[in-house]
Structure formats: structure tokens, C-alpha cells
Design a protein around this motif. Structure first.
Motif, PDB file in Angstrom:
ATOM      1  N   ALA A  28       5.771   3.625  -1.941  1.00 21.56           N
ATOM      2  CA  ALA A  28       5.993   2.680  -0.845  1.00 21.56           C
ATOM      3  C   ALA A  28       4.681   2.370  -0.124  1.00 21.56           C
ATOM      4  CB  ALA A  28       7.023   3.234   0.133  1.00 21.56           C
ATOM      5  N   MET A  29       3.824   3.382   0.028  1.00 22.61           N
ATOM      6  CA  MET A  29       2.514   3.167   0.655  1.00 22.61           C
ATOM      7  C   MET A  29       1.666   2.230  -0.198  1.00 22.61           C
ATOM      8  SD  MET A  29       1.386   6.919   1.942  1.00 22.61           S
ATOM      9  CE  MET A  29       2.355   7.877   3.069  1.00 22.61           C
ATOM     10  N   LYS A  30       1.651   2.492  -1.512  1.00 20.41           N
ATOM     11  CA  LYS A  30       0.864   1.662  -2.429  1.00 20.41           C
ATOM     12  C   LYS A  30       1.363   0.219  -2.444  1.00 20.41           C
ATOM     13  CE  LYS A  30      -0.402   5.412  -5.589  1.00 20.41           C
ATOM     14  NZ  LYS A  30      -0.179   5.987  -6.934  1.00 20.41           N
ATOM     15  N   ASN A  31       2.694   0.058  -2.334  1.00 19.29           N
ATOM     16  CA  ASN A  31       3.290  -1.279  -2.368  1.00 19.29           C
ATOM     17  C   ASN A  31       3.365  -1.932  -0.993  1.00 19.29           C
ATOM     18  OD1 ASN A  31       3.741  -1.060  -5.145  1.00 19.29           O
ATOM     19  ND2 ASN A  31       5.698  -0.033  -4.822  1.00 19.29           N
ATOM     20  N   LYS A  32       2.812  -1.241   0.010  1.00 23.29           N
ATOM     21  CA  LYS A  32       2.805  -1.732   1.390  1.00 23.29           C
ATOM     22  C   LYS A  32       4.216  -2.047   1.900  1.00 23.29           C
ATOM     23  CE  LYS A  32      -1.868  -3.677   1.080  1.00 23.29           C
ATOM     24  NZ  LYS A  32      -2.530  -2.510   0.850  1.00 23.29           N
ATOM     25  N   ASP A  33       5.166  -1.224   1.478  1.00 19.54           N
ATOM     26  CA  ASP A  33       6.553  -1.335   1.944  1.00 19.54           C
ATOM     27  C   ASP A  33       6.684  -0.440   3.168  1.00 19.54           C
ATOM     28  OD1 ASP A  33       9.281  -1.250   2.398  1.00 19.54           O
ATOM     29  OD2 ASP A  33       9.822  -1.085   0.284  1.00 19.54           O
ATOM     30  N   THR A  34       6.371  -1.007   4.332  1.00 18.22           N
ATOM     31  CA  THR A  34       6.310  -0.212   5.555  1.00 18.22           C
ATOM     32  C   THR A  34       7.675   0.323   5.983  1.00 18.22           C
ATOM     33  OG1 THR A  34       6.456  -2.217   6.895  1.00 18.22           O
ATOM     34  CG2 THR A  34       4.242  -1.381   6.400  1.00 18.22           C
ATOM     35  N   VAL A  35       8.736  -0.407   5.693  1.00 16.33           N
ATOM     36  CA  VAL A  35      10.072   0.052   6.089  1.00 16.33           C
ATOM     37  C   VAL A  35      10.454   1.294   5.295  1.00 16.33           C
ATOM     38  CG1 VAL A  35      12.526  -0.549   6.148  1.00 16.33           C
ATOM     39  CG2 VAL A  35      10.815  -2.250   6.803  1.00 16.33           C
ATOM     40  N   LEU A  36      10.336   1.229   3.974  1.00 19.19           N
ATOM     41  CA  LEU A  36      10.669   2.377   3.134  1.00 19.19           C
ATOM     42  C   LEU A  36       9.743   3.547   3.432  1.00 19.19           C
ATOM     43  CD1 LEU A  36      12.370   3.633   0.902  1.00 19.19           C
ATOM     44  CD2 LEU A  36      10.803   2.623  -0.773  1.00 19.19           C
TER      45      LEU A  36
END
Length: 161
Positions: A28-36
Motif C-alpha cells: 500500500a505504501m509503494k502504491n501510495k494507497d494512503t487509505v489502506l
């Protein structure tokens, strides 16, 4: 991937579920998925807080209880405010909750292997303790209430025979 399929509940090694949560948090960090990332970071923080207070290794059983607590809290929030983000949060938690045996499946496992031990126990409580031990040693993920129902059913069926 639902990590519950590979969970070894009661294992003395580091929790496979926690390892999977951390892996997905990194993704999620790598994909910049801040919610997850936020959901998983909060979950990991709670688990690590429990670990810091506990001298035993963090097992899938412990992690499963924490995840269920978070899911239950999110479900309560969803009852108040039926928001899609809360529904998404619930679905995230549910991917990490180990799939447990049903009452019928518990009865089948116990009936085949341990009917005598369970029926000869002095009380339902003692029989349930025996059953939980047998199921956990067998690597089965179970809910204590379901084990209690299964034990009562086995003991009642034996008494009527």
C-alpha cells in the motif's frame, strides 16, 4: 489472497497473518494507497502494542482476535453511518480473519477422534476444554462458542443412546 487459508492458529511461531498484514501495508505504501496504508498501520500498531506487553510470541490466534475487534468496531460505525469507506475498511479486516470450522465440522472432527474423552468429562466446561485442546493441536481454527455448542450436541446425543 485470504491469509486465513494458511493460518496456523495457535502456532508458537510469528503470526503468518501479521506477516501478511505487514506485506500488504508495504504494498500500500509503494502504491501510495494512503487509505489502506492507514488501516493496516493502525492494525499493526495495535498488534505490536499487545506484543510489547506479552512475553509470548504473537500467534495467529491473537492477531485474529485483534482483527475481529477492529472489524466489530467498524461494523458498529457502519450501523451509525453507512459510508462506503467504512464498508471498505470492514472488507480489509475480513480478509485477515481466519476461517473457522462450523459446528457440524467440529462435531465431525471430535466425533471421529475424541468422542469418548468428551462424553466422559465431568462437565460441559471440562469437555469443551478438552475439545479446544484437541482441535488446536490438530491445527483447526475454531470459535469457542461453536466448540461449546458442538460439545453439548455430542454429549446430548451420547446420553440419549
Amino acid at each position: 489472497m485470504n491469509v486465513a487459508a494458511v493460518a496456523a492458529v495457535g502456532s508458537t511461531e510469528m503470526s503468518e497473518i501479521l506477516t501478511e498484514i505487514k506485506k500488504q501495508r508495504l504494498d500500500a505504501m509503494k502504491n501510495k494507497d494512503t487509505v489502506l496504508r492507514g488501516i493496516l498501520t493502525t492494525l499493526v500498531g495495535e498488534i505490536e502494542t499487545i506484543a510489547s506487553r506479552n512475553t509470548k510470541p504473537i500467534t495467529d490466534d491473537i492477531v485474529g482476535k485483534v482483527v475481529k475487534k477492529f472489524r466489530d468496531g467498524a461494523q458498529e460505525m457502519f450501523k451509525i453511518n453507512a459510508d462506503a469507506s467504512i464498508e471498505n475498511e470492514i472488507s480489509v479486516y475480513e480478509t485477515f480473519i481466519p476461517v473457522t470450522l462450523s459446528v457440524d465440522e467440529i462435531i465431525a472432527v471430535l466425533y471421529d477422534n475424541s468422542k469418548v474423552k468428551i462424553t466422559e468429562a465431568k462437565s460441559d466446561g471440562m469437555a469443551t476444554g478438552i475439545a479446544v485442546g484437541i482441535l488446536k493441536r490438530g491445527g483447526h481454527a475454531v470459535d469457542g462458542r461453536d466448540v461449546s455448542h458442538a460439545v453439548k450436541s455430542i454429549r446430548e446425543s451420547f446420553q440419549t443412546c
